[in-house]
Design an enzyme around this catalytic site. Structure first.
Site, PDB file in Angstrom:
ATOM      1  N   HIS A 188     -38.536  70.409  85.120  1.00 25.48           N
ATOM      2  CA  HIS A 188     -39.362  71.611  85.202  1.00 25.48           C
ATOM      3  C   HIS A 188     -39.784  72.036  83.795  1.00 25.48           C
ATOM      4  CE1 HIS A 188     -40.421  75.848  85.788  1.00 25.48           C
ATOM      5  NE2 HIS A 188     -40.749  75.468  87.007  1.00 25.48           N
ATOM      6  N   GLY A 216     -50.548  78.306  89.544  1.00 24.85           N
ATOM      7  CA  GLY A 216     -51.800  78.947  89.914  1.00 24.85           C
ATOM      8  C   GLY A 216     -51.975  79.178  91.408  1.00 24.85           C
ATOM      9  N   GLU A 219     -47.914  71.011  86.867  1.00 25.81           N
ATOM     10  CA  GLU A 219     -47.983  72.407  86.426  1.00 25.81           C
ATOM     11  C   GLU A 219     -48.869  72.487  85.187  1.00 25.81           C
ATOM     12  OE1 GLU A 219     -43.621  74.198  86.981  1.00 25.81           O
ATOM     13  OE2 GLU A 219     -43.598  72.534  85.572  1.00 25.81           O
TER      14      GLU A 219
END
EC number: 5.3.1.1
Lengths: 222, 222, 222, 222
Positions: C93, C181, C141
């Protein structure tokens, strides 16, 4: 008392590399001679060697790794900065933090190689902790002052005083530098008056239009 | 004097997870009741909650990150180990080293959340440094003893003595644990006699055929 | 085609822990049943076990370390998240980056333990690189969208399209999630239309006044 | 076909610094002229500048950080190794691993600065992943061969073949180096025959009594 010590960290600023580094080093050499202050510079690793050999001022590494000669590709061997002519080294700068065990190992390596060690810290507790490791200097960089444009002369002087006291209690042989918020001769005077023996600074010299004028101002009240 | 404190680090050993963790915790609970010693366990994060709620013994996290609630995917929020029922936490274990600034931030977070902090260190200099940060405990793990099979009773006792003295000078309120080389009741007795208030240990209990028997031996001479 | 997959990362938000986590999980369970979408949650490590056992929705870890059972104090053993009931895990992540070698080792560990692997990436080049490692999912991402409040429906759709294509070329078996988003049902529809099979999102659900209403909106157009 | 490429990593070996580095560079220059092979060296950062300026052979950095000029004390700015005269740089060496996002950023920085990028990897999956980022070279260092004394000529050739194929599928423009287990001319020949365009090696040259003799042997069969 020793001469005040002004250590200029050139970081990886473009204004602190190549011909710019030479200009700053030359200015430091000039102002050091005029004033009697000790002015050192910490250039990037690839410029340690030329800076050491072209100028009479002391040169410092920005970091060392806690390693012995061997298979450590891409790391900074303390012996290599010594060979390049460095008088000492920053350790644990706020932009290059190390584990406690590694700070200790770096301080020990520096001692063994006769490199001056300048351990950077962020408050009075970590300053006392760093002092317990027995480096030559602890440089206090209060996070609220780093790169803030806030002068230490305008900030709460208690930050520096508490750290000086904490360092003295932990190890009275360790000298203290004020490591953030230094922009003028008045700041340097306050730093000295608060019991530190000098300053560690960067952008206010490195990014100055006229580094020599800034350096002359920095030493003007000491 | 306080009861001696025995803290068992279950690490990520397969012998310290799931039903094995339950077996060790049950043994610790039994021996703690019999002996009056305080026996704690530090399980893996996912088992903090069940261990805390099924057993009366104190449970510790193996690590916390120096973060506040927010966007820190995959990190260990101090508040989360508190909610899971932990009484305290290891910080800076030799297998999970932290920067000096982060150790300080973890000790502060633990204090704020009423978690006991146990900072691990590797020698007398780093023990003094850790003590300067004001944790509840410093646990000294001399690297020459970690996982070596060498008992602290056979090793140079000076390692522990120097660390106890260094911690006392830095901060007399900080308690010391002997953090390596503990295999028997004799080791625990020596650890206590050298001025530490207990022990931090792992494999000699976790990997034992009969953890309850080992625990009973560990508390036998205190 | 598979049902769309909505994965909610609870991070270490205070709005995603304890009773708040239960509220979100219950909402996810309700909306998943109503809509047929697959809705998963990724809680903090200490809450993996209770979330897995109280809810029928799939639960994911936020991170694993590339380790085998053994002496790894304070690390996340893949086996431990499996035992806690996780169906899969996030890997790499943006708030918990790993080295390339460690991402590969985590993907391999997940495969061996029958955990679904969701590797997070930041652009088309790293998406292709991650896909070459053969995880179940790559979650893109784009840094310009993370936490920006900018909806993917308003941003340059090329970011997602290029990544989908790059992943397909590298390994057509790897599924893609849109990982930033995402704020509404329209965003989810666009994400699906661009060729991804679902979304990874966090604050828009976790910090919502009414997570159930947000979830119902997210699945409304699919 | 291009000339074979032999890249000597001097690491932080004491046998690879100072006058020793000069001896190896001089030997490399001699053997390169005699043989037509391209022989490069990767010295420690502080010696990049003197090595680049004293010898005609190409010089490589051992590592760069994915940073732009600015406040990054103690880091390796790509521009600084370029200014020091480097032709290229190692990235993600097994002793200096980087995150996937940082490898990508380093490859991009190298491309922008016209530095050759040599990304090190450990197996066929990570080699394909690295190739997807578009560096000039991928150097495969199978962990079972690194520093093992096992020659690639004796080891399973499948390790190299699978990586060459994986790189070609991912990006046919990326060249491959064999990065471990190279001790003799026979090893270099096998490396070339397996489809790689050269070798990355360290101790067999750096720690040799007579580096020039070893280099002459390395190029003897190509």
């Amino acid at each position: 008392m020793d001469s005040p010590f002004i250590l200029i960290n050139l970081k990886t600023y473009k204004e602190g590399m190549g011909s710019n580094a030479h200009r700053i080093a030359a200015a430091a050499e000039t102002v050091a001679k005029e004033s009697g202050a000790v002015i050192g510079i910490a250039p990037t690793f690839t410029e340690l060697h030329p800076m050491s050999y072209h100028y009479s001022i002391p040169v410092y590494a920005q970091h060392i790794d806690p390693i012995a000669p061997g298979a450590h590709t891409g790391h900074i061997l303390p012996e290599s900065v010594r060979s390049a002519g460095a008088r000492g080294t920053l350790i644990n700068h706020s932009e290059r933090r190390l584990t406690l065990a590694d700070i200790d190992a770096c301080v020990q390596a520096a001692r063994r190689l006769h490199l001056e060690s300048v351990v950077c810290t962020n408050n009075d507790a970590t300053s006392a902790a760093a002092a317990a490791l027995g480096p030559d200097y602890v440089a206090i960089e209060p996070p609220e002052l780093i790169g803030s444009g806030i002068s230490v002369s305008k900030a709460d002087p208690g930050i520096i005083e508490r750290s000086v006291n904490a360092v003295r209690r932990a190890n009275p042989n360790v000298k203290v530098l004020t490591g953030a918020g230094i922009q003028s001769g008045e700041c340097v005077k306050i730093a000295i008056d608060l019991g530190t023996c000098g300053v560690l600074l960067a952008s206010s010299v490195v990014k100055a239009e006229d580094p020599e004028a800034v350096l002359r101002d920095l030493v003007s009240l000491i």
